[in-house]
Write a protein that holds these residues in place. Structure first.
Motif, PDB file in Angstrom:
ATOM      1  N   TYR A 165       1.804  25.559  23.963  1.00 47.81           N
ATOM      2  CA  TYR A 165       0.710  26.036  23.117  1.00 47.81           C
ATOM      3  C   TYR A 165       1.212  27.031  22.072  1.00 47.81           C
ATOM      4  N   VAL A 166       2.111  27.917  22.487  1.00 48.39           N
ATOM      5  CA  VAL A 166       2.779  28.860  21.580  1.00 48.39           C
ATOM      6  C   VAL A 166       4.274  28.672  21.763  1.00 48.39           C
ATOM      7  N   THR A 167       5.019  28.552  20.668  1.00 50.76           N
ATOM      8  CA  THR A 167       6.458  28.303  20.723  1.00 50.76           C
ATOM      9  C   THR A 167       7.153  29.211  21.734  1.00 50.76           C
ATOM     10  N   ILE A 168       7.998  28.600  22.573  1.00 50.93           N
ATOM     11  CA  ILE A 168       8.701  29.334  23.621  1.00 50.93           C
ATOM     12  C   ILE A 168      10.085  29.718  23.105  1.00 50.93           C
ATOM     13  N   PRO A 169      10.386  31.020  23.000  1.00 46.34           N
ATOM     14  CA  PRO A 169      11.705  31.455  22.518  1.00 46.34           C
ATOM     15  C   PRO A 169      12.816  31.014  23.459  1.00 46.34           C
ATOM     16  N   GLU A 170      14.039  31.018  22.963  1.00 50.04           N
ATOM     17  CA  GLU A 170      15.184  30.589  23.755  1.00 50.04           C
ATOM     18  C   GLU A 170      15.630  31.661  24.747  1.00 50.04           C
ATOM     19  N   ASN A 174      10.386  36.312  26.309  1.00 58.13           N
ATOM     20  CA  ASN A 174       8.946  36.172  26.533  1.00 58.13           C
ATOM     21  C   ASN A 174       8.216  35.861  25.229  1.00 58.13           C
ATOM     22  N   GLY A 175       6.986  35.429  25.366  1.00 54.08           N
ATOM     23  CA  GLY A 175       6.160  35.175  24.191  1.00 54.08           C
ATOM     24  C   GLY A 175       5.587  33.770  24.132  1.00 54.08           C
ATOM     25  N   GLY A 176       6.193  32.840  24.867  1.00 50.69           N
ATOM     26  CA  GLY A 176       5.710  31.466  24.843  1.00 50.69           C
ATOM     27  C   GLY A 176       4.536  31.241  25.773  1.00 50.69           C
ATOM     28  N   LYS A 177       3.760  30.197  25.482  1.00 47.52           N
ATOM     29  CA  LYS A 177       2.621  29.847  26.338  1.00 47.52           C
ATOM     30  C   LYS A 177       2.509  28.332  26.447  1.00 47.52           C
ATOM     31  N   VAL A 178       2.052  27.889  27.603  1.00 48.94           N
ATOM     32  CA  VAL A 178       1.806  26.468  27.826  1.00 48.94           C
ATOM     33  C   VAL A 178       0.403  26.292  28.379  1.00 48.94           C
ATOM     34  N   LEU A 189      -0.802  29.512  30.578  1.00 45.71           N
ATOM     35  CA  LEU A 189       0.160  30.323  31.307  1.00 45.71           C
ATOM     36  C   LEU A 189       1.274  30.795  30.381  1.00 45.71           C
ATOM     37  N   SER A 190       1.780  31.993  30.650  1.00 49.46           N
ATOM     38  CA  SER A 190       2.957  32.473  29.930  1.00 49.46           C
ATOM     39  C   SER A 190       4.156  31.647  30.369  1.00 49.46           C
ATOM     40  N   ALA A 191       5.075  31.378  29.444  1.00 45.82           N
ATOM     41  CA  ALA A 191       6.193  30.499  29.762  1.00 45.82           C
ATOM     42  C   ALA A 191       7.482  30.986  29.110  1.00 45.82           C
ATOM     43  N   VAL A 192       8.583  30.736  29.803  1.00 45.20           N
ATOM     44  CA  VAL A 192       9.918  31.009  29.272  1.00 45.20           C
ATOM     45  C   VAL A 192      10.782  29.780  29.517  1.00 45.20           C
ATOM     46  N   THR A 193      11.924  29.729  28.852  1.00 47.21           N
ATOM     47  CA  THR A 193      12.858  28.626  29.052  1.00 47.21           C
ATOM     48  C   THR A 193      14.275  29.167  29.084  1.00 47.21           C
ATOM     49  N   GLU A 194      15.137  28.516  29.852  1.00 46.60           N
ATOM     50  CA  GLU A 194      16.537  28.906  29.917  1.00 46.60           C
ATOM     51  C   GLU A 194      17.366  28.160  28.877  1.00 46.60           C
ATOM     52  N   SER A 195      16.712  27.350  28.098  1.00 47.10           N
ATOM     53  CA  SER A 195      17.395  26.564  27.067  1.00 47.10           C
ATOM     54  C   SER A 195      17.939  27.469  25.962  1.00 47.10           C
ATOM     55  N   ASP A 196      18.996  27.012  25.290  1.00 50.51           N
ATOM     56  CA  ASP A 196      19.571  27.752  24.164  1.00 50.51           C
ATOM     57  C   ASP A 196      18.768  27.576  22.886  1.00 50.51           C
ATOM     58  N   MET A 197      17.817  26.671  22.918  1.00 48.14           N
ATOM     59  CA  MET A 197      16.996  26.406  21.740  1.00 48.14           C
ATOM     60  C   MET A 197      15.528  26.668  22.064  1.00 48.14           C
ATOM     61  N   PRO A 198      14.768  27.192  21.110  1.00 48.60           N
ATOM     62  CA  PRO A 198      13.328  27.384  21.351  1.00 48.60           C
ATOM     63  C   PRO A 198      12.614  26.042  21.470  1.00 48.60           C
ATOM     64  N   ILE A 199      11.501  26.051  22.178  1.00 48.95           N
ATOM     65  CA  ILE A 199      10.703  24.831  22.329  1.00 48.95           C
ATOM     66  C   ILE A 199       9.449  25.007  21.490  1.00 48.95           C
ATOM     67  N   ILE A 207       7.481  22.087  34.312  1.00 42.22           N
ATOM     68  CA  ILE A 207       7.605  23.392  34.950  1.00 42.22           C
ATOM     69  C   ILE A 207       8.603  23.292  36.091  1.00 42.22           C
ATOM     70  N   THR A 208       9.657  24.135  36.039  1.00 43.08           N
ATOM     71  CA  THR A 208      10.718  24.085  37.045  1.00 43.08           C
ATOM     72  C   THR A 208      10.696  25.259  38.014  1.00 43.08           C
ATOM     73  N   ASP A 209      10.047  26.340  37.622  1.00 40.45           N
ATOM     74  CA  ASP A 209      10.047  27.518  38.491  1.00 40.45           C
ATOM     75  C   ASP A 209       8.908  28.446  38.073  1.00 40.45           C
ATOM     76  N   VAL A 210       8.618  29.417  38.926  1.00 43.62           N
ATOM     77  CA  VAL A 210       7.600  30.426  38.637  1.00 43.62           C
ATOM     78  C   VAL A 210       8.189  31.800  38.925  1.00 43.62           C
ATOM     79  N   VAL A 211       8.062  32.710  37.974  1.00 42.80           N
ATOM     80  CA  VAL A 211       8.517  34.093  38.147  1.00 42.80           C
ATOM     81  C   VAL A 211       7.307  35.004  37.902  1.00 42.80           C
ATOM     82  N   GLY A 212       6.740  35.525  39.002  1.00 43.27           N
ATOM     83  CA  GLY A 212       5.518  36.325  38.868  1.00 43.27           C
ATOM     84  C   GLY A 212       4.377  35.436  38.386  1.00 43.27           C
ATOM     85  N   ASP A 213       3.812  35.763  37.230  1.00 45.66           N
ATOM     86  CA  ASP A 213       2.740  34.942  36.664  1.00 45.66           C
ATOM     87  C   ASP A 213       3.231  34.165  35.441  1.00 45.66           C
ATOM     88  N   THR A 214       4.550  34.005  35.350  1.00 44.02           N
ATOM     89  CA  THR A 214       5.168  33.269  34.234  1.00 44.02           C
ATOM     90  C   THR A 214       5.879  32.035  34.757  1.00 44.02           C
TER      91      THR A 214
END
Length: 220
Positions: A165-170, A174-178, A189-199, A207-214
């Motif tokens: 929903y909101v671009t996920i930084p690399e 923080n800052g991305g949303k899905v 939900l708030s979302a992050v990625t371990e990728s080297d490129m933003p999504i 969704i591969t994992d959950v950290v707190g409410d992210t």
């Protein structure tokens, strides 16, 4: 103010020294909770009494205003049962201690100034404080259960697909949303990625994992 302070007995001075700061702390604490700053971030708490059974046997008597406690027998047995009602009850938290001190001091002050002898006044203050501390512990326990239920629902999204929903930084920024559909309905939900490129927004991710409410996501 000085004349009032000088008119107090030594015991009342001590009680007021406890009552006033603890009341101010209780007010600040309540305001912080109302504003959303009272969240618990730790999974483990040294005050957690999980799996511990307490047995206290004491004989109390009041004679001529003097309170005596005799034959105190204290025992603690751990059974490792974290599913019991008392298992997650945390009595000695900061909130509980402040509530105890505030209640104990003001109740004792009221009885002392009302003419009751010192020992019974302090005993009733301690009793009222203990009841308040237990009530706070029960409230925190109920709040913790609600939080755990919410976390469980979020964890159930692992493996599900979602829409950015909101671009996920690399790299975990923080800052991305899905958005996705859960049993409770359409959620964001708030979302992050371990990728080297933003999504970018509009991409489908898993969704591969959950950290707190992210949630942690990866490109599909």
């Amino acid at each position: 103010m000085y004349a009032w302070w000088e008119s107090l007995s030594g015991v009342l001075r001590v009680l007021y020294v406890i009552a006033i700061p603890s009341t101010l702390l209780l007010i600040v604490q309540t305001v912080m909770i109302v504003l959303g700053f009272g969240e618990h971030g730790a999974d483990a708490n040294p005050s957690d009494t999980s799996g511990i059974d307490f047995d206290v046997d004491a004989k109390m008597s009041v004679d001529g205003g003097d309170l005596s406690i005799d034959d105190v027998d204290f025992s603690a047995d751990g059974d490792g049962n974290v599913n019991s009602d008392f298992g997650t009850l945390r009595l000695f938290t900061l909130q509980g201690i402040i509530a105890f001190l505030t209640t104990f001091s003001w109740i004792s002050i009221c009885f002392v100034r009302g003419g009751m002898q010192l020992a019974p006044s302090l005993f009733l203050g301690i009793l009222a404080g203990a009841i308040m501390m237990y009530a706070v512990a029960k409230l925190l326990q109920a709040s913790s259960k609600l939080t755990e239920n919410g976390t469980f629902r979020i964890k159930s999204t692992i493996g599900e697909s979602a829409l950015v929903y909101v671009t996920i930084p690399e790299k975990g920024e923080n800052g991305g949303k899905v958005t996705l559909t859960m049993e409770s309905g359409f959620v964001e939900l708030s979302a992050v990625t371990e990728s080297d490129m933003p999504i970018p927004a509009g991409m489908t991710v898993r969704i591969t994992d959950v950290v707190g409410d992210t949630v942690v996501v990866e490109k599909v």
